[in-house]
Design a protein around this motif. Structure first.
Motif, short mmCIF file in Angstrom:
data_model
loop_
_atom_site.label_atom_id
_atom_site.label_comp_id
_atom_site.label_asym_id
_atom_site.label_seq_id
_atom_site.Cartn_x
_atom_site.Cartn_y
_atom_site.Cartn_z
N THR A 66 0.76 -1.01 0.08
CA THR A 66 -0.12 -0.11 0.17
C THR A 66 0.77 1.40 0.11
N LEU A 67 2.02 1.22 0.80
CA LEU A 67 2.92 2.32 0.69
C LEU A 67 3.39 2.92 -0.56
N SER A 68 3.26 2.11 -1.65
CA SER A 68 3.83 2.44 -2.80
C SER A 68 2.95 2.81 -3.57
N LEU A 69 1.44 3.00 -3.28
CA LEU A 69 0.55 3.72 -4.23
C LEU A 69 0.80 5.00 -4.69
N LYS A 70 0.41 5.12 -6.13
CA LYS A 70 0.93 6.30 -6.72
C LYS A 70 -0.24 7.44 -6.81
N THR A 71 -1.49 7.06 -6.74
CA THR A 71 -2.31 8.19 -6.86
C THR A 71 -2.07 9.40 -5.97
N ARG A 72 -2.25 10.45 -6.79
CA ARG A 72 -1.71 11.93 -6.18
C ARG A 72 -2.93 12.78 -5.96
N ALA A 73 -2.80 13.38 -4.65
CA ALA A 73 -3.70 14.57 -4.30
C ALA A 73 -3.01 15.78 -4.07
N VAL A 74 -3.17 16.75 -4.94
CA VAL A 74 -2.01 17.65 -4.79
C VAL A 74 -2.84 19.10 -4.44
N ARG A 75 -2.43 19.57 -3.36
CA ARG A 75 -3.51 20.73 -2.91
C ARG A 75 -3.24 22.04 -4.04
N ALA B 60 -4.98 8.58 -0.93
CA ALA B 60 -3.89 8.81 -2.08
C ALA B 60 -2.77 9.51 -1.42
N ARG B 61 -1.61 9.71 -2.22
CA ARG B 61 -0.59 10.31 -1.57
C ARG B 61 -0.55 11.67 -1.83
N THR B 62 -0.23 12.48 -0.83
CA THR B 62 -0.06 13.92 -0.87
C THR B 62 1.36 14.50 -0.43
N THR B 63 2.25 13.59 -0.09
CA THR B 63 3.57 13.75 -0.15
C THR B 63 4.35 13.05 -0.83
N PRO B 64 5.14 13.30 -1.81
CA PRO B 64 6.05 12.18 -2.75
C PRO B 64 6.67 11.35 -1.53
N ARG B 65 6.75 9.96 -2.03
CA ARG B 65 7.24 9.17 -1.02
C ARG B 65 8.96 9.39 -0.41
N GLU B 66 9.81 9.91 -1.49
CA GLU B 66 10.92 10.20 -1.14
C GLU B 66 11.06 11.63 -0.30
N GLU B 67 10.00 12.48 -0.21
CA GLU B 67 9.93 13.53 0.71
C GLU B 67 9.39 13.47 2.02
N ALA B 68 8.73 12.61 2.31
CA ALA B 68 8.06 11.81 3.53
C ALA B 68 9.05 11.67 4.73
N VAL B 69 8.83 12.32 5.79
CA VAL B 69 9.60 12.24 6.96
C VAL B 69 9.71 10.87 7.40
N LYS B 70 8.66 10.04 7.21
CA LYS B 70 8.57 8.59 7.68
C LYS B 70 8.17 7.86 6.65
N ARG B 71 8.27 6.56 6.48
CA ARG B 71 7.85 5.66 5.64
C ARG B 71 6.21 5.46 5.37
N THR B 72 5.65 5.53 6.71
CA THR B 72 4.29 5.34 6.71
C THR B 72 3.56 6.84 6.53
N GLU B 73 4.36 7.90 6.30
CA GLU B 73 3.73 9.25 6.10
C GLU B 73 3.45 9.70 4.74
N GLY B 74 2.78 10.75 4.45
CA GLY B 74 2.54 11.21 3.09
C GLY B 74 1.39 10.66 2.53
N LEU B 75 0.44 10.09 3.35
CA LEU B 75 -0.58 9.42 2.62
C LEU B 75 -2.08 10.01 3.27
N SER B 76 -3.11 10.38 2.54
CA SER B 76 -4.10 11.02 3.11
C SER B 76 -5.50 10.65 2.79
N ILE B 77 -6.35 10.62 3.72
CA ILE B 77 -7.69 9.91 3.33
C ILE B 77 -8.62 10.94 2.96
#
Ligand code: FAD
Length: 385
Positions: free
Chosen positions: A131-140, A167-184
Motif C-alpha cells: 500500500t505504501l507504494s501507491l501512486k495516486t496523487r492528491a495535490v493541494r 491518495a499520496r499527498t507527499t511524494p514518497r522520497e520527501e515523506a519524513v517517515k515511510r508510513t507518512e505522506g498518504l491522506s484519506i
C-alpha cells in the motif's frame, strides 16, 4: 455459552429480514451480475447498516460486536453481505478520525439511507499489497485537492454516493517517515463521476460489483480531507482492524451456512440404502469444519471485544481474519464434497456460496500478508519485505 440477549435479538431480526431474500433472489442477481439494491435498501431501512453510527446522528450507536453479529447472520442466512459490508467497516475511520463538521454533514444522511458510503479506494494495479507504494496523487491547489491516478478493485463504486479514498499527498522520497505522506478523503461520487473520475466494471468469479477507477484532474474540496494530511495510512490501519474483524465474522457466517447445509443434506441423501451421513467419511469432514469454525468464532469475539474496549488489536484482528477465512473455505470445499454432483448445480446455492467464499483468503488482505504480520510484529522475526 449463551449469547447476550441484545445480540441474540439482533441475530433473530437479521435472519427474519434475510428470509425475504431467498436463494432464487441471489441466483438471479448472480446470473445477471446485478447489484442487490433491494437487499441493501431493506438492510438500510431496518437500520442495520447504521448500526455503528452514534444515536445523535440517527444511527443505533452499537459497537463492533453487534456489527459483527449482523454481518455473520447475513452470511449464515445464505445472503451476500459483500454488497453492503463496506458501510460498516469504513464507518470506523470516519467515526474515529472525521471532524465534527464532517460527521454532522454526512452521518445523518448515511443513517437515513439517503447516502450510501460503500466504496473504499485503496488498491492500485501497480502497488498490489504494498500500500505504501501507491501512486495516486492528491495535490493541494487553493481550496481544492486535484487527484490523478488509478485504483483497481474498488468494489461497489457504481452503487455508492461516497467513497473513502487513500491518495499520496507527499511524494514518497520527501515523506519524513515511510508510513507518512498518504491522506484519506471522503469523495462525493455524485459530482466526481464524469468530472475527472471514470469507473469501469470488472467481471469476476462471483457477483461482486467491483471496478477500476481512473482519476484525471478530479477536483475535490480540501474540506473532504479526513484528519491530518499525511496521516492517512495510520487511520486506515485502525479502520482495517475493524474491517478484518467484520470480514472474519462474515466468514464464520459462511462456514455456518456450509456446515448446516452439508449436515442437513447428509441426513437426507440416501445412497446404498442409508443416509450418506452415516458414513464416517462424510461425518468427519463436517465435524472438523465445525470445530474449525468454532475456534475462529472465538477469535472474532475476542478481537471485537478488544476493539470495542478502544484498542487497535492488530494481531487479534489479523488472526480472526486468517482463521475464519480458512474455516469458511474449508467448509465450502467440504460442502461441495458432501453434495457430490448436486454441489455443482445452481439450484442448491452451494456452488454460488463456494465462489463467493473463495475471495476471503485473498481480500481484503491475503493470508501470506497476515502470516508476515504475525511473524514480524508478534513473534519478532526479521521483516521479510
Ligand atoms: C473481488 C475483489 C474485491 C476487492 N475490493 C476491494 C475494494 O473495495 N477496495 C480496495 O482497495 N481493494 C479491494 N480489493 C483488492 C484486495 O484487497 C487485493 O486484491 C488484496 O489485498 C491482494 O492484493 P493484490 O491483488 O494486489 O495481490 P498482490 O499484492 O499482487 O499479491 C499477489 C500474491 O502474492 C502474495 N504476496 C505479495 N507479497 C508477498 C510477500 N511479501 N510475501 C509473501 N507473499 C506475498 C500475496 O499474498 C498474493 O497471494 C478487492 C479484490 C478483489 C479480488
Amino acid at each position: 455459552m449463551d449469547e447476550r440477549d441484545d445480540l441474540a435479538e439482533i441475530r433473530r431480526a437479521v435472519r427474519a429480514l434475510c428470509e425475504e431474500f431467498p436463494g432464487e433472489y441471489w441466483r438471479a442477481k448472480d446470473r445477471e451480475r446485478a447489484y442487490p439494491g433491494e437487499f441493501v435498501d431493506a438492510l438500510t431501512r431496518a437500520g442495520f447498516l447504521a448500526a455503528l453510527i452514534p444515536e445523535e446522528f440517527g444511527g443505533s450507536g452499537l459497537k463492533l460486536d453487534a456489527a459483527a453479529v449482523i454481518m455473520e447472520e447475513i452470511q449464515a442466512s445464505g445472503c451476500n453481505g459483500a454488497s453492503a459490508h463496506a458501510q460498516m467497516y469504513i464507518m470506523n475511520t470516519l467515526l474515529r478520525y472525521g471532524s465534527a463538521a464532517q460527521k454532522a454533514e454526512f452521518l445523518p444522511s448515511i443513517a437515513s439511507g439517503e447516502l450510501r458510503l460503500q466504496a473504499f479506494g485503496v488498491s492500485e494495479p501497480t502497488s498490489g499489497t504494498d500500500t505504501l507504494s501507491l501512486k495516486t496523487r492528491a495535490v493541494r491547489d487553493g481550496k481544492d485537492y486535484v487527484i490523478n491516478g488509478q485504483k483497481i478493485w474498488t468494489s461497489r463504486a457504481e452503487h455508492s454516493d461516497l467513497m473513502l479514498l487513500l491518495a499520496r499527498t507527499t511524494p514518497r522520497e520527501e515523506a519524513v517517515k515511510r508510513t507518512e505522506g498518504l491522506s484519506i478523503f471522503l469523495v462525493d461520487m455524485r459530482s466526481a463521476v464524469g468530472n475527472g473520475l471514470t469507473i469501469k466494471p470488472i467481471r469476476t468469479l462471483m457477483n461482486h460489483s467491483t471496478t477500476e477507477m481512473f482519476f484525471d484532474d478530479l477536483r475535490i474540496p480540501a474540506s473532504t480531507l479526513i484528519g491530518e494530511e499525511g496521516q492517512g495510512f495510520r487511520y486506515i490501519l485502525s479502520g482495517m482492524n475493524a474491517e478484518r474483524i467484520l470480514i472474519a465474522a462474515e466468514c464464520v457466517g459462511d462456514a455456518k451456512w456450509f456446515i448446516d447445509k452439508a449436515t442437513r443434506y447428509a441426513k437426507e441423501r440416501e445412497v446404498f440404502n442409508r443416509p450418506i451421513g452415516q458414513n464416517q467419511g462424510i461425518q468427519f469432514p463436517i465435524a472438523r469444519c465445525y470445530a474449525q469454525m468454532r475456534a475462529a468464532e472465538l477469535m472474532v469475539h475476542h478481537a471485537a471485544a478488544a476493539y470495542d474496549a478502544g484498542g487497535n488489536p492488530g494481531a487479534e484482528a489479523n488472526m480472526a481474519k486468517l482463521l475464519a477465512s480458512e474455516a469458511s473455505w474449508a467448509a465450502a470445499d467440504m460442502c461441495v464434497q458432501t453434495f457430490g454432483g448436486f454441489g455443482f448445480a445452481e439450484e442448491y446455492d452451494v456452488e454460488r456460496k463456494f465462489r463467493e467464499a473463495r475471495l476471503y483468503t485473498v481480500a481484503p488482505i491475503s493470508t501470506n500478508l497476515i502470516l508476515s504480520y504475525l511473524a514480524e510484529h508478534v513473534l519478532g522475526l526479521p521483516r521479510s519485505y
